[in-house]
Design a protein around this motif. Structure first.
Motif, PDB file in Angstrom:
ATOM      1  N   SER A 184      22.246 -24.247  17.779  1.00  9.67           N
ATOM      2  CA  SER A 184      21.756 -23.983  19.132  1.00  9.67           C
ATOM      3  C   SER A 184      20.981 -25.177  19.677  1.00  9.67           C
ATOM      4  O   SER A 184      21.121 -25.528  20.848  1.00  9.67           O
ATOM      5  N   GLY A 185      20.176 -25.805  18.860  1.00 14.09           N
ATOM      6  CA  GLY A 185      19.437 -26.985  19.312  1.00 14.09           C
ATOM      7  C   GLY A 185      20.345 -28.140  19.677  1.00 14.09           C
ATOM      8  O   GLY A 185      20.145 -28.812  20.682  1.00 14.09           O
ATOM      9  N   SER A 191      10.817 -28.355  17.629  1.00 13.15           N
ATOM     10  CA  SER A 191      10.803 -26.941  18.005  1.00 13.15           C
ATOM     11  C   SER A 191      11.106 -26.041  16.812  1.00 13.15           C
ATOM     12  O   SER A 191      10.665 -24.894  16.775  1.00 13.15           O
ATOM     13  N   LEU A 192      11.819 -26.561  15.842  1.00 12.78           N
ATOM     14  CA  LEU A 192      12.087 -25.770  14.641  1.00 12.78           C
ATOM     15  C   LEU A 192      10.922 -25.783  13.672  1.00 12.78           C
ATOM     16  O   LEU A 192      10.683 -24.800  12.971  1.00 12.78           O
ATOM     17  N   LEU A 199      21.751 -19.280   7.027  1.00 16.27           N
ATOM     18  CA  LEU A 199      22.258 -18.824   8.317  1.00 16.27           C
ATOM     19  C   LEU A 199      21.269 -19.149   9.431  1.00 16.27           C
ATOM     20  O   LEU A 199      21.660 -19.611  10.507  1.00 16.27           O
ATOM     21  N   VAL A 200      19.986 -18.951   9.184  1.00 16.38           N
ATOM     22  CA  VAL A 200      18.962 -19.280  10.177  1.00 16.38           C
ATOM     23  C   VAL A 200      18.937 -20.782  10.439  1.00 16.38           C
ATOM     24  O   VAL A 200      18.836 -21.221  11.590  1.00 16.38           O
ATOM     25  N   MET A 203      19.064 -13.574  -0.059  1.00 20.42           N
ATOM     26  CA  MET A 203      17.967 -14.212   0.633  1.00 20.42           C
ATOM     27  C   MET A 203      18.317 -15.651   1.007  1.00 20.42           C
ATOM     28  O   MET A 203      17.990 -16.086   2.092  1.00 20.42           O
ATOM     29  N   MET A 204      18.974 -16.373   0.100  1.00 20.74           N
ATOM     30  CA  MET A 204      19.348 -17.763   0.368  1.00 20.74           C
ATOM     31  C   MET A 204      20.380 -17.841   1.493  1.00 20.74           C
ATOM     32  O   MET A 204      20.320 -18.768   2.303  1.00 20.74           O
TER      33      MET A 204
END
Length: 140
Positions: A15-16, A64-65, A7-8, A1-2
């Motif tokens: 990307s930002g 935006s995040l 990764l997210v 999960m971590m």
């Protein structure tokens, strides 16, 4: 999960930052910021303009995040919205001046002699479009 969460976070930041770097590169290659400083006669403050754009991109990426909600007075939002509108308008004006959009558009639609009408039509369209968007989509 971590690992999934990390990764997210990594993908979001990467990307930002890449979009922000592309935006800053776009402004730099076209020379919009130097042209804006020439038009506003504030050439000595060019580094402040550049840092304002970079800071704005980074704050935009963060916002935006996170999708923040600010609980502030409407009286504070009016000047904030006006300054945001002035910034976007100046940016658009600098961009159109750099790439000579208006003279080319005026010649294509045969309005060479009435270029002021073309500019006013664009300005009024932007104003009424913004008001419509605000009243219909935001407050509906």
């Amino acid at each position: 999960m971590m690992i999934k969460i990390l990764l997210v976070i990594f993908i979001g930041l990467a990307s930002g930052l890449s979009v922000g770097a592309g935006f800053v590169a776009f402004l730099t290659v076209l020379g919009i910021i130097p042209r804006l400083t020439q038009l506003s006669k504030s050439l000595r403050m060019i580094q402040y303009y550049e840092w304002a754009v970079v800071s704005g991109v980074l704050v935009g990426v963060f916002a935006s995040l996170r999708d923040p909600a600010f609980h502030i007075s409407s009286y504070f939002l009016i000047p904030l919205g006006l300054t945001g509108g002035v910034f976007v308008g100046m940016l658009a004006a600098g961009l159109t001046e750099v790439v000579n959009v208006f003279p080319i558009l005026a010649k294509r639609i045969r309005l060479d002699k009435q270029i002021i009408m073309l500019v006013m039509a664009i300005v009024l369209g932007k104003i009424f479009g913004s008001i419509f968007q605000w009243l219909y989509f935001i407050h509906h």
